[in-house]
Write an enzyme that holds these catalytic residues in place. Structure first.
Site, mmCIF file in Angstrom:
data_model
loop_
_atom_site.group_PDB
_atom_site.id
_atom_site.type_symbol
_atom_site.label_atom_id
_atom_site.label_comp_id
_atom_site.label_asym_id
_atom_site.label_seq_id
_atom_site.Cartn_x
_atom_site.Cartn_y
_atom_site.Cartn_z
ATOM 1 N N MET A 41 0.806 -1.219 0.000
ATOM 2 C CA MET A 41 0.000 0.000 0.000
ATOM 3 C C MET A 41 0.841 1.272 0.000
ATOM 4 O O MET A 41 0.333 2.350 -0.330
ATOM 5 C CB MET A 41 -0.937 -0.005 1.206
ATOM 6 C CG MET A 41 -1.966 -1.126 1.176
ATOM 7 S SD MET A 41 -3.315 -0.803 0.029
ATOM 8 C CE MET A 41 -4.364 0.242 1.052
ATOM 9 N N HIS B 189 -0.838 4.202 -2.876
ATOM 10 C CA HIS B 189 -2.153 4.358 -2.248
ATOM 11 C C HIS B 189 -2.063 5.139 -0.943
ATOM 12 O O HIS B 189 -2.845 6.074 -0.698
ATOM 13 C CB HIS B 189 -2.778 2.984 -2.001
ATOM 14 C CG HIS B 189 -4.178 3.038 -1.459
ATOM 15 N ND1 HIS B 189 -4.460 3.304 -0.138
ATOM 16 C CD2 HIS B 189 -5.380 2.855 -2.073
ATOM 17 C CE1 HIS B 189 -5.765 3.296 0.047
ATOM 18 N NE2 HIS B 189 -6.350 3.018 -1.124
ATOM 19 N N ASP B 190 -1.124 4.759 -0.081
ATOM 20 C CA ASP B 190 -0.980 5.428 1.214
ATOM 21 C C ASP B 190 0.130 6.474 1.204
ATOM 22 O O ASP B 190 0.456 7.039 2.259
ATOM 23 C CB ASP B 190 -0.691 4.394 2.311
ATOM 24 C CG ASP B 190 -1.886 3.501 2.592
ATOM 25 O OD1 ASP B 190 -2.980 3.802 2.072
ATOM 26 O OD2 ASP B 190 -1.719 2.495 3.303
ATOM 27 N N THR B 191 0.717 6.697 0.024
ATOM 28 C CA THR B 191 1.804 7.673 -0.071
ATOM 29 C C THR B 191 1.483 8.650 -1.196
ATOM 30 O O THR B 191 0.521 9.400 -1.103
ATOM 31 C CB THR B 191 3.149 6.952 -0.298
ATOM 32 O OG1 THR B 191 3.019 6.042 -1.408
ATOM 33 C CG2 THR B 191 3.563 6.169 0.939
#
Length: 761
Positions: free
Chosen positions: A199, A204-206
């Site tokens: 992720m 997505h999370d970065t």
């Protein structure tokens, strides 16, 4: 924008109840299939396909990232500029990549599905596969997240299908990403690879920069490993746009790897996540899942390698002259399959003692008669004689044998058609005489300075219209005659112009009188109006360096007030056609685009004039449509075709089955550049060449899929600078069509006004 995604999901969360299970009836899992992981099943275009999916980024934002933006500029890579995701949010896009539809999945909640996937098709053909996932523990675990949320089940679509998770052998193929390097080291990388970053690595999370840096660190060292790179097609894409408002869902995608052989670095074909399935299915003949994969566009991995040299192609199709009529006495190269002076036809083929009419070098600019070139007349011309039948020799179906084609009936058919006395030899000889090269100095100079193909055939052994339809569509849709009444209704088949437009390739039909392409229903679109431009626009666009990537230029076909024909169709003055070709060439030669131009000049059909080379039999029907008395299983008479470009060697002869003396230095191609051993040059070679050149995904019919192409005529590695800027003067002396009186002046003003209107229309 991620907050908008959350609002979107919360706003429709009630539907999650519906998605407890969107599966149909659970199928009994397939038995495990034993296979050798090292065994390679050869594919048509690649031996291995790798999918790497990043997350939630708009196309423009991804393209701005330096590493992602650079991939399309590399060898063995191409940027897909019109690639679309399927929907929002993430999970249904992943499902679509292996299933062919979203299977009723609307959200990112865990899904339990049961249906066929790409795995079934791969295993049916013993194609190995694996899903590699970062921070995944393996063992077909169905946890939503693992390793502190770095792994997300929604990004690994294989674990959502019970047809996979209930099968131990298939579960063994869903593995931690760390196994990839072991497989590379052991030369055991499977042939279908789905790689899921975690992720953070997928963005997505970065963010996109983080994803791109991970991709660079992951991809670059592995591209140096032959077990991963050789004949491998790697797709890098994003699951969806971040922007939910856009209807296009336009995402970045690039192809890279040893299987990518594209000379142009961008591809504007309309691709989507369903293209993953279509590409794999076609490469290994897997069949389909019967979903959106059926109509998806497969990735084009190869073109003809000329895209960096030839960027705009101009096509001119003249009328009604055989190869021998125009070029039979071109003697600048001994390799041209022309005339010797010994060729003749008898006045009466059933009487060996009747007068012999030889093919001499004294053709006239204006023929007194228009020889019959209908499909029945051609049967007699090529030597199929039925003395017991008066009039035409009967059905054009055949079957014929190659040794029956003696090319002995042109004179007899001419006498019969025009009821010419057998003693009127000067009139009879027009059908068999050839031009003195000095009388057609423009055509001769073009051939001598560039390339001539001496085994190019009309697509149909008949008249104009079916052959022109083949040049644009690789089929005449059953048309065997030139029937003006059919023009109004139009022809329904797909054309090369539709294929070019679908791929974002620019094109125009320039015309002096009328645009010939409007006979196609699919060209009669409001969106194509701007593609139909007068000849004055051609001259202006060439001068400005703004010609489209493909231009089709129509001469003047019909003699009407204000128009003088220059298409070479009898009784048109051939010297007028010479003037037209001279202007087209010199306009292109002076254009800023000249160094990247290919001009193709051919003739639609032989016009009933003599040629000594028998046409090929047993060619593939384009579409199975049978015309009146014809099955489209043989070609028409030979016609001259010229290839003109600074990338073409001077004095080249491109021919079939001619053995050259070792001392000869001109470039000679004995066969077309494929695709099959029996392929021939014919008018379907034009859309076939355009398909290969511009990287179009599909041929139009079985005929252009078979037709020979002429890439191997464009042999130079740098453009010539010795191409003539001017050609010899045409002998044409235009006569004023307006009398010198008051009425003539009024007529001239009216014609000038009409021409002005056409030039600005």
């Amino acid at each position: 924008m991620k907050s908008l995604k959350s609002i979107f999901q919360i706003g429709v969360v009630f539907a999650a109840i519906v998605q407890v299970s969107v599966a149909g009836p659970v199928r009994k899992p397939s038995a495990p299939i034993a296979r050798d992981a090292n065994k390679i099943i050869k594919g048509k275009n690649f031996d291995r396909f790798v999918v790497i999916v990043l997350e939630n980024t708009d196309y423009d934002d991804a393209l701005k990232q330096p590493y992602l933006g650079s991939l399309g500029n590399r060898d063995n890579a191409v940027l897909l500029t019109e690639y679309s995701a399927v929907t929002h949010p993430s999970q249904p896009n992943y499902i679509a990549m292996i299933k062919g539809n979203t299977h009723g999945v609307f959200f990112d909640f865990d899904s339990t599905l049961s249906d066929r996937t790409i795995v079934d098709l791969l295993e049916d053909k013993h194609i190995s596969w694996k899903s590699y996932a970062e921070n995944y523990s393996g063992g077909c675990k169905l946890d939503s997240k693992q390793d502190h949320g770095l792994y997300a089940r929604k990004h690994v679509p294989f674990v959502s299908f019970t047809t996979i998770t209930s099968n131990p052998a298939r579960c063994a193929n869903i593995v931690p990403a760390t196994q990839l390097d072991d497989d590379i080291a052991n030369n055991a990388v499977p042939q279908f690879v789905f790689y899921t970053p975690n992720m953070k690595d997928d963005g997505h999370d970065t963010n996109t920069d983080t994803a791109a840096k991970w991709l660079e660190s992951f991809l670059e060292p592995r591209l140096k490993q032959s077990a991963f790179y050789d004949n491998t097609l790697i797709l890098i894409t994003f699951d969806e746009q971040e922007n939910y408002i856009s209807l296009h869902n336009h995402v970045y995608a690039a192809l890279i790897g040893g299987a990518v052989k594209r000379s142009v670095r961008t591809d504007s074909n309309p691709y989507s996540h369903y293209s993953i399935l279509k590409t794999v299915e076609e490469n290994w003949d897997l069949g389909s899942l019967g979903q959106n994969d059926v109509d998806a566009t497969p990735f084009v991995t190869k073109d003809n390698g000329l895209g960096d040299r030839i960027k705009n192609i101009v096509m001119v199709m003249m009328e009604n002259r055989s190869f021998d009529k125009m070029a039979g006495y071109f003697k600048y190269s001994p390799d041209i399959n022309g005339l010797t002076g010994k060729e003749y036809n008898l006045v009466n083929t059933s009487d060996p003692n009747s007068a012999k009419i030889y093919a001499t070098m004294d053709a006239s600019y204006i023929d007194p008669d228009d020889p019959n070139h209908g499909i029945d007349a051609v049967v007699e011309q090529i030597g199929i004689h039925h003395p017991q039948i008066t009039g035409y020799p009967g059905s054009a179906f055949g079957p014929f044998k190659q040794n029956q084609l003696t090319m002995s009936g042109f004179v007899q058919n001419m006498i019969k058609t025009h009821k010419i006395s057998t003693s009127d030899l000067p009139r009879i000889k027009h059908v068999i005489n050839s031009f003195n090269p000095a009388d057609i100095p423009v055509t001769h100079a073009l051939a001598q300075n560039f390339a001539i193909i001496d085994h190019w055939y009309a697509s149909v052994p008949g008249s104009t219209q079916p052959n022109r339809l083949f040049a644009h569509a690789a089929t005449s849709h059953g048309e065997t005659t030139t029937t003006a009444g059919n023009y109004l209704a139009g022809y329904p088949q797909k054309t090369i112009f539709n294929s070019l437009d679908d791929a974002g390739i620019t094109w125009k039909n320039y015309f002096q009188q009328l645009p010939s392409t409007i006979v196609f229903q699919q060209v009669r679109k409001l969106g194509f109006v701007d593609n139909l431009k007068s000849y004055d626009h051609f001259l202006a666009d060439a001068k400005a360096g703004t010609l489209p990537q493909y231009s089709f230029v129509d001469p003047t076909y019909e003699k009407f007030p204000c128009f003088t024909t220059n298409d070479d169709h009898p009784p048109s003055d051939v010297s007028s056609g010479e003037s037209f070709l001279k202007e087209v060439y010199e306009t292109l030669r002076a254009s800023p685009q000249w160094k990247n131009t290919l001009l193709i000049v051919t003739f639609d059909e032989h016009g009933g004039f003599y040629d000594h080379v028998p046409p090929p039999l047993n060619v593939p029907s384009p579409d199975g449509i049978v015309g009146k008395d014809f099955q489209f299983d043989r070609l028409g008479i030979r016609v001259p075709t010229l290839l003109i470009s600074p990338w073409v060697a001077k004095g080249s002869v491109h021919s079939l089955n001619i053995h050259l003396p070792r001392s000869h230095t001109s470039t000679v191609v004995h066969n077309p550049a494929g695709p099959l051993p029996d392929s021939k040059f014919e008018h379907s070679s034009i859309p076939a060449f355009l398909k290969n050149h511009f990287g179009l995904p599909y041929f139009l019919t079985a005929r252009d899929a078979w037709a020979g192409t002429f890439e191997n005529a464009i042999t130079l590695t740098k453009p010539r600078d010795d191409a003539p800027q001017k050609l010899p003067e045409s002998p044409y002396k235009p006569q004023s069509q307006f009398p010198p009186d008051f009425i003539g002046k009024v007529e001239k003003l009216a014609c000038d006004a009409l021409n002005k209107f056409m030039s600005v229309s």
